[in-house]
Scaffold this motif. Structure first.
Motif, PDB file in Angstrom:
ATOM      1  N   THR A  79       0.807  -1.217   0.000  1.00  0.00           N
ATOM      2  CA  THR A  79       0.000   0.000   0.000  1.00  0.00           C
ATOM      3  C   THR A  79       0.842   1.269   0.000  1.00  0.00           C
ATOM      4  O   THR A  79       0.415   2.292  -0.515  1.00  0.00           O
ATOM      5  N   ALA A  80       2.051   1.224   0.566  1.00  0.00           N
ATOM      6  CA  ALA A  80       2.894   2.422   0.606  1.00  0.00           C
ATOM      7  C   ALA A  80       3.469   2.749  -0.771  1.00  0.00           C
ATOM      8  O   ALA A  80       3.608   3.914  -1.126  1.00  0.00           O
ATOM      9  N   GLN A  81       3.812   1.719  -1.564  1.00  0.00           N
ATOM     10  CA  GLN A  81       4.456   1.956  -2.856  1.00  0.00           C
ATOM     11  C   GLN A  81       3.453   2.114  -3.994  1.00  0.00           C
ATOM     12  O   GLN A  81       3.727   2.791  -4.968  1.00  0.00           O
ATOM     13  N   GLN A  82       2.301   1.479  -3.919  1.00  0.00           N
ATOM     14  CA  GLN A  82       1.339   1.466  -5.010  1.00  0.00           C
ATOM     15  C   GLN A  82       0.021   2.087  -4.563  1.00  0.00           C
ATOM     16  O   GLN A  82      -0.217   2.268  -3.380  1.00  0.00           O
ATOM     17  N   GLY A  83      -0.835   2.371  -5.521  1.00  0.00           N
ATOM     18  CA  GLY A  83      -2.179   2.829  -5.198  1.00  0.00           C
ATOM     19  C   GLY A  83      -2.988   1.696  -4.586  1.00  0.00           C
ATOM     20  O   GLY A  83      -2.692   0.522  -4.778  1.00  0.00           O
ATOM     21  N   SER A  84      -4.001   2.049  -3.841  1.00  0.00           N
ATOM     22  CA  SER A  84      -4.786   1.014  -3.170  1.00  0.00           C
ATOM     23  C   SER A  84      -5.654   0.259  -4.167  1.00  0.00           C
ATOM     24  O   SER A  84      -6.081   0.790  -5.181  1.00  0.00           O
ATOM     25  N   LEU A  85      -5.888  -1.000  -3.852  1.00  0.00           N
ATOM     26  CA  LEU A  85      -6.748  -1.858  -4.660  1.00  0.00           C
ATOM     27  C   LEU A  85      -8.086  -2.013  -3.959  1.00  0.00           C
ATOM     28  O   LEU A  85      -8.146  -2.094  -2.739  1.00  0.00           O
ATOM     29  N   HIS A  86      -9.135  -2.045  -4.733  1.00  0.00           N
ATOM     30  CA  HIS A  86     -10.468  -2.278  -4.191  1.00  0.00           C
ATOM     31  C   HIS A  86     -10.940  -3.631  -4.661  1.00  0.00           C
ATOM     32  O   HIS A  86     -10.669  -4.046  -5.790  1.00  0.00           O
ATOM     33  N   ILE A  87     -11.672  -4.303  -3.812  1.00  0.00           N
ATOM     34  CA  ILE A  87     -12.183  -5.623  -4.160  1.00  0.00           C
ATOM     35  C   ILE A  87     -13.226  -5.468  -5.263  1.00  0.00           C
ATOM     36  O   ILE A  87     -14.062  -4.568  -5.210  1.00  0.00           O
ATOM     37  N   PRO A  88     -13.156  -6.280  -6.296  1.00  0.00           N
ATOM     38  CA  PRO A  88     -14.155  -6.173  -7.362  1.00  0.00           C
ATOM     39  C   PRO A  88     -15.537  -6.583  -6.844  1.00  0.00           C
ATOM     40  O   PRO A  88     -15.663  -7.447  -5.970  1.00  0.00           O
ATOM     41  N   ILE A  89     -16.565  -5.961  -7.403  1.00  0.00           N
ATOM     42  CA  ILE A  89     -17.923  -6.266  -6.973  1.00  0.00           C
ATOM     43  C   ILE A  89     -18.300  -7.684  -7.363  1.00  0.00           C
ATOM     44  O   ILE A  89     -18.848  -8.437  -6.572  1.00  0.00           O
ATOM     45  N   PHE A  90     -18.011  -8.056  -8.599  1.00  0.00           N
ATOM     46  CA  PHE A  90     -18.282  -9.397  -9.086  1.00  0.00           C
ATOM     47  C   PHE A  90     -16.962 -10.025  -9.507  1.00  0.00           C
ATOM     48  O   PHE A  90     -16.513  -9.813 -10.631  1.00  0.00           O
ATOM     49  N   PRO A  91     -16.308 -10.794  -8.624  1.00  0.00           N
ATOM     50  CA  PRO A  91     -15.037 -11.416  -9.006  1.00  0.00           C
ATOM     51  C   PRO A  91     -15.226 -12.352 -10.191  1.00  0.00           C
ATOM     52  O   PRO A  91     -16.180 -13.122 -10.237  1.00  0.00           O
ATOM     53  N   ARG A  92     -14.317 -12.249 -11.148  1.00  0.00           N
ATOM     54  CA  ARG A  92     -14.389 -13.080 -12.345  1.00  0.00           C
ATOM     55  C   ARG A  92     -13.701 -14.404 -12.078  1.00  0.00           C
ATOM     56  O   ARG A  92     -12.793 -14.491 -11.277  1.00  0.00           O
ATOM     57  N   LEU A  93     -14.122 -15.410 -12.768  1.00  0.00           N
ATOM     58  CA  LEU A  93     -13.585 -16.745 -12.568  1.00  0.00           C
ATOM     59  C   LEU A  93     -12.584 -17.127 -13.647  1.00  0.00           C
ATOM     60  O   LEU A  93     -12.245 -18.288 -13.778  1.00  0.00           O
ATOM     61  N   ARG A  94     -12.111 -16.157 -14.408  1.00  0.00           N
ATOM     62  CA  ARG A  94     -11.108 -16.439 -15.431  1.00  0.00           C
ATOM     63  C   ARG A  94      -9.735 -16.546 -14.800  1.00  0.00           C
ATOM     64  O   ARG A  94      -9.480 -16.050 -13.711  1.00  0.00           O
ATOM     65  N   VAL A  95      -8.810 -17.164 -15.519  1.00  0.00           N
ATOM     66  CA  VAL A  95      -7.448 -17.304 -15.019  1.00  0.00           C
ATOM     67  C   VAL A  95      -6.755 -15.948 -14.959  1.00  0.00           C
ATOM     68  O   VAL A  95      -6.023 -15.645 -14.022  1.00  0.00           O
ATOM     69  N   SER A  96      -6.981 -15.111 -15.924  1.00  0.00           N
ATOM     70  CA  SER A  96      -6.263 -13.838 -15.994  1.00  0.00           C
ATOM     71  C   SER A  96      -7.213 -12.666 -15.756  1.00  0.00           C
ATOM     72  O   SER A  96      -7.433 -11.861 -16.639  1.00  0.00           O
ATOM     73  N   SER A  97      -7.768 -12.569 -14.579  1.00  0.00           N
ATOM     74  CA  SER A  97      -8.624 -11.448 -14.239  1.00  0.00           C
ATOM     75  C   SER A  97      -7.752 -10.216 -14.005  1.00  0.00           C
ATOM     76  O   SER A  97      -6.680 -10.301 -13.417  1.00  0.00           O
ATOM     77  N   VAL A  98      -8.220  -9.076 -14.466  1.00  0.00           N
ATOM     78  CA  VAL A  98      -7.430  -7.846 -14.409  1.00  0.00           C
ATOM     79  C   VAL A  98      -8.165  -6.812 -13.575  1.00  0.00           C
ATOM     80  O   VAL A  98      -9.377  -6.656 -13.670  1.00  0.00           O
ATOM     81  N   LEU A  99      -7.402  -6.106 -12.756  1.00  0.00           N
ATOM     82  CA  LEU A  99      -7.916  -5.089 -11.847  1.00  0.00           C
ATOM     83  C   LEU A  99      -7.032  -3.859 -11.974  1.00  0.00           C
ATOM     84  O   LEU A  99      -5.829  -3.978 -12.232  1.00  0.00           O
TER      85      LEU A  99
END
Length: 161
Positions: free
Chosen positions: A98-118
């Motif tokens: 969190t100190a080095q990068q911007g914060s991540l938010h949990i996706p509303i509908f998590p995808r079930l693909r192998v390469s989900s992108v956020l």
């Protein structure tokens, strides 16, 4: 007449064969572009880290927030991934970067693909996997989305680049 009929039959077989091979080639090309080997390698690394954390989940439950932050930082640095744990209300508890990068938010509908992108607050894209822990919290493991050059996406993963 026999020669003409035979040649027309041969050409029709050739046309059907080429059409079938063309469809297979297009499907393979789309698959390789959507799921390059670098994404699969990153997904495997994230799955290993998530499995390790899930295996030791009972040890994580009793930790206070600063102890949990220290443990997540250590695991994140040693495995070169970003680990975020969210509470039941989907608010971030601890984040290994969190100190080095911007914060991540949990996706509303998590995808079930192998390469989900956020995307984080700084606009950087992350490949991620998300799992629900037994105590109701959420575990998100992410790595920066690797750049995939065209020759790497189109070459078979078993040939050296």
């Amino acid at each position: 007449m026999s020669s003409s009929l035979r040649s027309r039959l041969w050409w029709s077989y050739m046309l059907v064969t080429l059409a079938a091979l063309g469809i297979v080639a297009v499907v393979l090309l789309v698959y390789i572009i959507q799921n390059p080997s670098t994404y699969r390698q990153a997904s495997a690394r994230m799955a290993v880290v998530a499995a390790l954390l899930r295996k030791n989940e009972t040890n994580l439950i009793g930790l206070s927030t600063p102890e949990l932050q220290a443990h997540i930082d250590l695991v994140g640095q040693s495995s070169n991934v970003r680990i975020v744990i969210f509470n039941r209300n989907r608010q971030g508890l601890v984040d290994s970067l969190t100190a080095q990068q911007g914060s991540l938010h949990i996706p509303i509908f998590p995808r079930l693909r192998v390469s989900s992108v956020l995307r984080d607050q700084n606009g950087q894209y992350w490949l991620y996997i998300i799992q629900r822990l037994n105590d109701g919290r959420w575990l998100l493991v992410a790595v920066p989305r690797p750049a995939v050059p065209l020759h790497a996406a189109l070459s078979p993963p078993f040939l050296p680049a």
